[in-house]
Design a protein around this motif. Structure first.
Motif, PDB file in Angstrom:
ATOM      1  N   ALA A   1       0.873  -1.078   0.024  1.00 13.02           N
ATOM      2  CA  ALA A   1      -0.046   0.120   0.095  1.00 13.02           C
ATOM      3  C   ALA A   1       0.795   1.264  -0.027  1.00 13.02           C
ATOM      4  CB  ALA A   1      -1.055  -0.083   1.176  1.00 13.02           C
ATOM      5  N   GLN A   2       2.047   1.230   0.719  1.00 15.64           N
ATOM      6  CA  GLN A   2       2.869   2.406   0.549  1.00 15.64           C
ATOM      7  C   GLN A   2       3.833   2.541  -0.685  1.00 15.64           C
ATOM      8  OE1 GLN A   2       2.203   0.481   3.648  1.00 15.64           O
ATOM      9  NE2 GLN A   2       0.794   2.189   4.020  1.00 15.64           N
ATOM     10  N   GLY A   3       3.680   1.522  -1.575  1.00 18.12           N
ATOM     11  CA  GLY A   3       4.906   1.508  -2.653  1.00 18.12           C
ATOM     12  C   GLY A   3       5.926   0.727  -2.452  1.00 18.12           C
TER      13      GLY A   3
ATOM     14  N   TRP B   1       3.970 -18.869  -1.856  1.00 14.41           N
ATOM     15  CA  TRP B   1       3.769 -17.469  -1.692  1.00 14.41           C
ATOM     16  C   TRP B   1       4.017 -16.921  -0.310  1.00 14.41           C
ATOM     17  CZ3 TRP B   1       2.665 -15.161  -6.120  1.00 14.41           C
ATOM     18  CH2 TRP B   1       2.309 -15.883  -7.033  1.00 14.41           C
ATOM     19  N   ASN B   2       4.828 -15.537  -0.211  1.00 13.26           N
ATOM     20  CA  ASN B   2       4.754 -15.108   1.319  1.00 13.26           C
ATOM     21  C   ASN B   2       4.557 -13.581   0.871  1.00 13.26           C
ATOM     22  OD1 ASN B   2       5.311 -13.700   3.646  1.00 13.26           O
ATOM     23  ND2 ASN B   2       6.598 -15.815   4.358  1.00 13.26           N
ATOM     24  N   LEU B   3       3.441 -13.250   1.300  1.00 16.22           N
ATOM     25  CA  LEU B   3       2.874 -11.853   0.813  1.00 16.22           C
ATOM     26  C   LEU B   3       3.710 -10.891   1.529  1.00 16.22           C
ATOM     27  CD1 LEU B   3      -0.854 -12.100  -0.084  1.00 16.22           C
ATOM     28  CD2 LEU B   3       1.050 -12.397  -1.613  1.00 16.22           C
ATOM     29  N   ALA B   4       4.236 -11.038   2.550  1.00 13.01           N
ATOM     30  CA  ALA B   4       5.046 -10.169   3.250  1.00 13.01           C
ATOM     31  C   ALA B   4       6.322 -10.115   2.672  1.00 13.01           C
ATOM     32  CB  ALA B   4       5.324 -10.690   5.004  1.00 13.01           C
ATOM     33  N   GLY B   5       6.664 -11.122   1.691  1.00 11.92           N
ATOM     34  CA  GLY B   5       8.245 -10.919   1.397  1.00 11.92           C
ATOM     35  C   GLY B   5       8.586 -12.192   1.544  1.00 11.92           C
ATOM     36  N   HIS B   6       9.556 -13.014   0.870  1.00  8.25           N
ATOM     37  CA  HIS B   6       9.898 -14.256   0.950  1.00  8.25           C
ATOM     38  C   HIS B   6      10.845 -14.549   2.270  1.00  8.25           C
ATOM     39  CE1 HIS B   6      14.081 -13.904  -0.155  1.00  8.25           C
ATOM     40  NE2 HIS B   6      13.825 -12.784  -0.669  1.00  8.25           N
TER      41      HIS B   6
ATOM     42  N   THR C   1       0.333  -7.447   7.621  1.00 11.05           N
ATOM     43  CA  THR C   1       1.315  -6.610   8.017  1.00 11.05           C
ATOM     44  C   THR C   1       1.671  -5.658   7.049  1.00 11.05           C
ATOM     45  OG1 THR C   1       2.942  -7.889   7.257  1.00 11.05           O
ATOM     46  CG2 THR C   1       2.306  -8.255   9.763  1.00 11.05           C
ATOM     47  N   GLY C   2       1.754  -5.766   5.781  1.00  9.38           N
ATOM     48  CA  GLY C   2       1.898  -5.187   4.671  1.00  9.38           C
ATOM     49  C   GLY C   2       0.700  -4.691   3.767  1.00  9.38           C
ATOM     50  N   SER C   3      -0.333  -5.443   3.879  1.00  6.70           N
ATOM     51  CA  SER C   3      -1.539  -5.397   3.281  1.00  6.70           C
ATOM     52  C   SER C   3      -1.498  -5.629   1.981  1.00  6.70           C
ATOM     53  CB  SER C   3      -2.109  -3.799   3.414  1.00  6.70           C
ATOM     54  OG  SER C   3      -1.326  -2.958   2.582  1.00  6.70           O
TER      55      SER C   3
ATOM     56  N   HIS D   1      -5.789 -24.887 -18.910  1.00  7.15           N
ATOM     57  CA  HIS D   1      -5.934 -24.508 -17.549  1.00  7.15           C
ATOM     58  C   HIS D   1      -5.375 -23.073 -17.345  1.00  7.15           C
ATOM     59  CE1 HIS D   1      -4.165 -25.676 -12.985  1.00  7.15           C
ATOM     60  NE2 HIS D   1      -4.986 -24.646 -13.165  1.00  7.15           N
ATOM     61  N   THR D   2      -6.095 -22.243 -16.527  1.00  6.65           N
ATOM     62  CA  THR D   2      -5.787 -20.814 -16.592  1.00  6.65           C
ATOM     63  C   THR D   2      -5.852 -20.334 -15.223  1.00  6.65           C
ATOM     64  OG1 THR D   2      -6.303 -20.282 -18.699  1.00  6.65           O
ATOM     65  CG2 THR D   2      -6.389 -18.372 -16.976  1.00  6.65           C
ATOM     66  N   MET D   3      -4.674 -19.486 -14.743  1.00  7.93           N
ATOM     67  CA  MET D   3      -4.722 -19.148 -13.366  1.00  7.93           C
ATOM     68  C   MET D   3      -4.384 -17.631 -13.462  1.00  7.93           C
ATOM     69  SD  MET D   3      -2.147 -21.733 -11.633  1.00  7.93           S
ATOM     70  CE  MET D   3      -2.641 -21.525 -10.000  1.00  7.93           C
ATOM     71  N   LEU D   4      -5.312 -16.734 -12.748  1.00 12.62           N
ATOM     72  CA  LEU D   4      -5.033 -15.495 -12.803  1.00 12.62           C
ATOM     73  C   LEU D   4      -4.752 -14.955 -11.194  1.00 12.62           C
ATOM     74  CD1 LEU D   4      -5.651 -13.423 -15.018  1.00 12.62           C
ATOM     75  CD2 LEU D   4      -7.928 -12.834 -13.961  1.00 12.62           C
ATOM     76  N   PHE D   5      -3.502 -14.381 -11.251  1.00 12.20           N
ATOM     77  CA  PHE D   5      -3.075 -13.738  -9.833  1.00 12.20           C
ATOM     78  C   PHE D   5      -3.225 -12.294  -9.842  1.00 12.20           C
ATOM     79  CE2 PHE D   5      -0.396 -17.581 -11.190  1.00 12.20           C
ATOM     80  CZ  PHE D   5      -0.727 -18.519 -10.066  1.00 12.20           C
ATOM     81  N   GLU D   6      -4.230 -11.862  -9.092  1.00 10.05           N
ATOM     82  CA  GLU D   6      -4.487 -10.354  -9.112  1.00 10.05           C
ATOM     83  C   GLU D   6      -4.094  -9.956  -7.656  1.00 10.05           C
ATOM     84  OE1 GLU D   6      -8.487  -9.527 -11.623  1.00 10.05           O
ATOM     85  OE2 GLU D   6      -8.807  -9.992  -9.456  1.00 10.05           O
ATOM     86  N   PHE D   7      -3.165  -8.995  -7.738  1.00  4.04           N
ATOM     87  CA  PHE D   7      -2.660  -8.395  -6.512  1.00  4.04           C
ATOM     88  C   PHE D   7      -3.133  -6.970  -6.194  1.00  4.04           C
ATOM     89  CE2 PHE D   7       0.656 -11.295  -7.955  1.00  4.04           C
ATOM     90  CZ  PHE D   7       0.988 -11.970  -6.891  1.00  4.04           C
ATOM     91  N   SER D   8      -3.428  -6.812  -5.015  1.00  2.00           N
ATOM     92  CA  SER D   8      -3.765  -5.381  -4.515  1.00  2.00           C
ATOM     93  C   SER D   8      -3.208  -5.039  -3.046  1.00  2.00           C
ATOM     94  CB  SER D   8      -5.321  -5.462  -4.468  1.00  2.00           C
ATOM     95  OG  SER D   8      -5.912  -6.427  -3.485  1.00  2.00           O
ATOM     96  N   ALA D   9      -3.411  -3.649  -2.865  1.00  2.00           N
ATOM     97  CA  ALA D   9      -2.764  -3.349  -1.528  1.00  2.00           C
ATOM     98  C   ALA D   9      -3.887  -2.419  -0.808  1.00  2.00           C
ATOM     99  CB  ALA D   9      -1.449  -2.701  -1.717  1.00  2.00           C
TER     100      ALA D   9
END
Length: 335
Positions: A34-36, A172-177, A259-261, A327-335
């Motif tokens: 969210a903070q870029g 996946w680890n959305l807080a950072g690997h 934590t990082g949204s 087989h299709t997968m769509l990974f949509e990221f948001s903050a």
């Protein structure tokens, strides 16, 4: 023909992915919060060598010809018995000893510009790892929107009916690997049933409601909230049976790092999704010297049901010659 494996970058200015021709593997994915602030949200290695030496527990790769487990490595098609390599207890897992994750794929197209994409192709021969028939497999990674990664997989058998079920195996680890475990991540899964398993992690054939069990993520819960009620941790196939649809894809899961949204919404046209909490990861040294321990990531492997080739009541994974498996997968990221 495929030569030395290489790593190729896809970027649209918002998110940047690096993908290797070894196993058609996502090796890094940089996503803003969210903070870029940008973080790499996938587990992996800095160079190709550890992948090629077999040190990755399927980090970021495409697995096949058949993802997940096949009971006793055996199945029958058109009256012919087939035996696969056994590489997971008594079972065959993720295509065998040398599945699609452990080969070099050809790069057949690489586009920059508005919608950057890369297409990999692999030709799987008749008898490879015990599977029948020649199959041509393609995987295209693209960045169709500012913070969206798309994967389109397809496979065409040429001369024999064969089971095909591909899966993308990113941790996946959305807080950072390098941020520790994912037990504080929350997840919602649009599946009201799982396929429960026996002591060898093979589905019993039952379709079990998740209501009033630790498997119920029909509303959002922290992954760690009830994980101790599941011996070993989560490693189960969810029946994707209650999500919204858009453009032919079902909402499979929403993963959120409080934590990082950063949030990941996953959409797919596959019937199932293996929810796996990296239970067997144990002190692997990854990117930048980060050490990945148990639960360092979470896998959301959309797929055909495990052992479906031997379970007549599961959606079929048998593909006839000339038919096109997609087989299709769509990974949509948001903050």
């Amino acid at each position: 023909m495929a030569t030395e494996p290489k790593i190729i970058e896809l970027s649209n200015g918002k998110i940047t992915a690096t993908v290797a021709s070894w196993g058609a593997t996502i090796t890094s994915l940089l996503v803003p919060d969210a903070q870029g602030n940008v973080a790499d949200v996938v587990l992996g290695f800095d160079t190709l060598e550890p992948y090629m030496k077999g040190m990755a527990p399927y980090f970021g790769c495409i697995v096949g010809r058949v993802a997940n487990r096949i009971k006793d490595g055996k199945f029958n098609v058109n009256g012919v018995d087939y035996s696969l390599a056994i590489n997971n207890g008594p079972n065959s897992l993720h295509g065998g000893l040398k599945g699609f994750d452990k080969v070099v794929w050809d790069v057949v197209e690489h586009k920059n510009g508005q919608c950057p994409s890369i297409t990999f192709q692999y030709h799987s021969r008749d008898g490879e790892e015990g599977y029948p028939g020649d199959v041509t497999v393609r995987a295209t990674y693209s960045l169709p929107e500012a913070t969206t990664l798309r994967l389109d997989m397809e496979a065409i058998p040429h001369n024999k009916a064969t089971p095909i079920s591909l899966a993308q195996h990113t941790y996946w680890n959305l807080a950072g690997h390098d941020s520790g475990d994912i037990l504080n991540h929350s997840i919602q899964i649009w599946g009201e049933h799982i396929t429960p398993v026996d002591e060898n992690t093979i589905p019993t054939g039952e379709i079990m409601p998740v209501k009033d069990t630790p498997f119920d993520f029909t509303t959002e819960h922290k992954i760690g909230e009830r994980i101790n009620d599941v011996p070993g941790g989560y490693d189960h196939n969810y029946v994707l049976d209650c999500g919204d649809e858009k453009n032919g894809l079902k909402h499979a899961a929403k993963l959120r790092d409080p934590t990082g949204s950063r949030t990941l919404d996953l959409w797919t046209d596959a019937p199932g999704m293996q929810f796996y909490t990296a239970n067997y990861v144990d002190g692997i040294t990854g990117k930048g010297g980060a050490v990945y321990e148990k639960h360092a990531g979470v896998c959301l492997e959309t797929q055909g049901f495990p052992n479906a080739i031997n379970q007549p009541n599961f959606p079929s994974v048998l593909v006839q010659p000339g038919e096109n498996y997609k087989h299709t997968m769509l990974f949509e990221f948001s903050a």
